[in-house]
Design an enzyme around this catalytic site. Structure first.
Site, short mmCIF file in Angstrom:
data_model
loop_
_atom_site.label_atom_id
_atom_site.label_comp_id
_atom_site.label_asym_id
_atom_site.label_seq_id
_atom_site.Cartn_x
_atom_site.Cartn_y
_atom_site.Cartn_z
N GLU A 1 38.04 66.46 13.39
CA GLU A 1 38.84 65.18 14.22
C GLU A 1 39.73 64.75 13.19
O GLU A 1 40.14 65.20 12.12
CB GLU A 1 37.96 64.37 14.36
CG GLU A 1 37.24 63.66 13.43
CD GLU A 1 36.23 62.65 13.99
OE1 GLU A 1 36.53 62.01 15.02
OE2 GLU A 1 35.37 62.14 13.21
N ARG B 1 27.60 52.48 21.67
CA ARG B 1 27.82 53.09 20.34
C ARG B 1 27.68 52.05 19.22
O ARG B 1 26.94 52.70 18.00
CB ARG B 1 29.17 53.69 20.45
CG ARG B 1 29.45 54.59 19.19
CD ARG B 1 30.94 55.11 19.44
NE ARG B 1 31.96 54.13 19.32
CZ ARG B 1 33.28 54.66 19.32
NH1 ARG B 1 33.59 55.98 19.70
NH2 ARG B 1 34.37 53.74 19.16
N LYS C 1 29.64 54.92 13.39
CA LYS C 1 31.12 54.27 13.22
C LYS C 1 30.78 53.02 12.15
O LYS C 1 30.51 52.04 12.61
CB LYS C 1 31.63 53.93 14.60
CG LYS C 1 33.11 53.43 14.43
CD LYS C 1 33.66 53.60 15.89
CE LYS C 1 34.87 52.92 15.78
NZ LYS C 1 36.09 53.76 15.12
N1 PMP Z 1 37.54 59.78 15.50
C1 PMP Z 1 37.53 58.54 14.57
C2 PMP Z 1 37.20 58.81 13.42
C3 PMP Z 1 37.70 57.31 14.89
O1 PMP Z 1 37.78 56.36 14.13
C4 PMP Z 1 38.17 57.06 16.19
C5 PMP Z 1 38.50 55.79 16.81
N2 PMP Z 1 39.17 54.96 15.88
C6 PMP Z 1 38.24 58.05 17.09
C7 PMP Z 1 37.86 59.54 16.55
C8 PMP Z 1 38.38 57.79 18.55
O2 PMP Z 1 37.44 57.22 19.14
P1 PMP Z 1 37.74 56.08 20.32
O3 PMP Z 1 38.24 56.89 21.61
O4 PMP Z 1 36.38 55.43 20.72
O5 PMP Z 1 38.43 55.05 19.85
#
Ligand code: PMP
Length: 294
Positions: free
Chosen positions: A185, A53, A152
């Site tokens: 989200e 990622r 990200k």
């Molecule tokens: N959505 C956002 C906007 C995030 O920043 C994150 C991680 N901090 C997630 C979802 C969850 O992703 P992960 O399971 O990879 O931590």
């Protein structure tokens, strides 16, 4: 003074010396990418997936990371060892590097690499037993045509504005809709709901980060349970009619949500599907089987 060692551009330095230039475009413009990673019992969880990622995010912003994925993964592993941590939260940052005050990334030198390994800041255990409270916020999730939420990046103002709204309402998480009014989200977590034997989460096109925890939970549902998993668009009303709601994220893991906008979800207590998934997820993190076989 803390004894923790931070990786900064090829050196392990004390926390107090881990400083970055004010001319770094990561500071000036939020120009860079990052990952939040967990280690359990000395093993980094889903390290390959985080590397993939990170490098994808970097590619999508035309940033060439001056290290191979394997070298970067080795630094992450070293970060927990050098700091004597078994259970840790690791923050990996790659900035655009030092430039001038103009935003053109071509003027920047080498990207800066930072790796911080620290204790994990968790929601209190009470939240896993009683469930978290959340609200729908007014700030909409960035549209992919403006700033793709699957990248990200260090540019988290969209999420921070949503977090400020949640703070003002006195709850720990805010759920964001996309510009079409579908659930996207949270500020730092992915969203799921349960109706009957079906677990539902928004598809990536809803405007979500492809969470590593989200993928792990979807995999658990498919391989270990009798529940069905669906990635479909849905509105806030479907959340209010759900039997259960939970969030997933690296720091939160799988966390039940029992009140949204002051309304109880389902029976207002963590439901059986969520509790099942919390159990399976904890098993996965403790077993060491989360290490992908090469
Ligand atoms: N959505 C956002 C906007 C995030 O920043 C994150 C991680 N901090 C997630 C979802 C969850 O992703 P992960 O399971 O990879 O931590």
């Amino acid at each position: 003074m803390s004894k923790s060692k931070i990786y900064l551009d090829g050196k392990w330095v004390a926390k107090e010396e881990a400083k970055i230039s004010v001319f770094d475009h990561g500071v000036l413009y939020g120009d860079g990418v990052f990952e939040g990673i967990r280690a359990y019992d000395g093993v980094v969880f889903k390290l390959d997936e985080h590397m993939e990622r990170l490098y994808r995010s970097a590619r999508l912003i035309s940033l060439t990371i001056p290290k191979s994925k394997d070298d970067m993964a080795a630094i992450v592993n070293e970060a927990i060892k050098i700091n004597n941590l078994e259970n840790a939260y690791i923050r990996l940052i790659v900035t655009r590097g030092i430039g001038d005050l103009g935003l053109d990334p071509r003027v920047c030198g080498t990207p800066s690499i930072v790796v911080i390994a620290d204790q994990v800041a968790l929601f209190p255990e009470r939240c896993y037993k009683e469930g978290l409270e959340a609200v729908f916020v007014n700030t909409r999730r960035n549209v992919a045509s403006a700033l793709d939420p699957t990248i990200k990046s260090l540019n988290y103002l969209n999420n921070i504005l949503a977090k400020i709204e949640a703070n003002e309402k006195g709850v720990p998480e805010g759920i964001m809709l996309n510009t079409d009014g579908y659930v996207a989200e949270c500020t730092g977590d992915n969203v799921f709901f349960v109706k009957g034997d079906t677990v539902v989460t928004p598809p990536v096109v809803a405007g979500v980060l492809e969470g590593i925890t989200r993928a792990a939970v979807m995999d658990i549902i498919r391989t270990k349970t009798k529940y069905r998993i669906k990635e479909i668009l849905f509105t806030p009303n479907e959340i209010f009619e759900a039997d259960e709601v939970f969030f997933t994220g690296t720091a939160a893991e799988v966390i039940p949500v029992t009140r949204i906008d002051s309304r109880p979800i389902g029976k207002g207590t963590p439901g059986p599907v969520t509790l099942d998934l919390i159990g399976y997820f904890r098993e996965l993190t403790k077993s060491g089987t989360h290490v992908r076989k090469r």
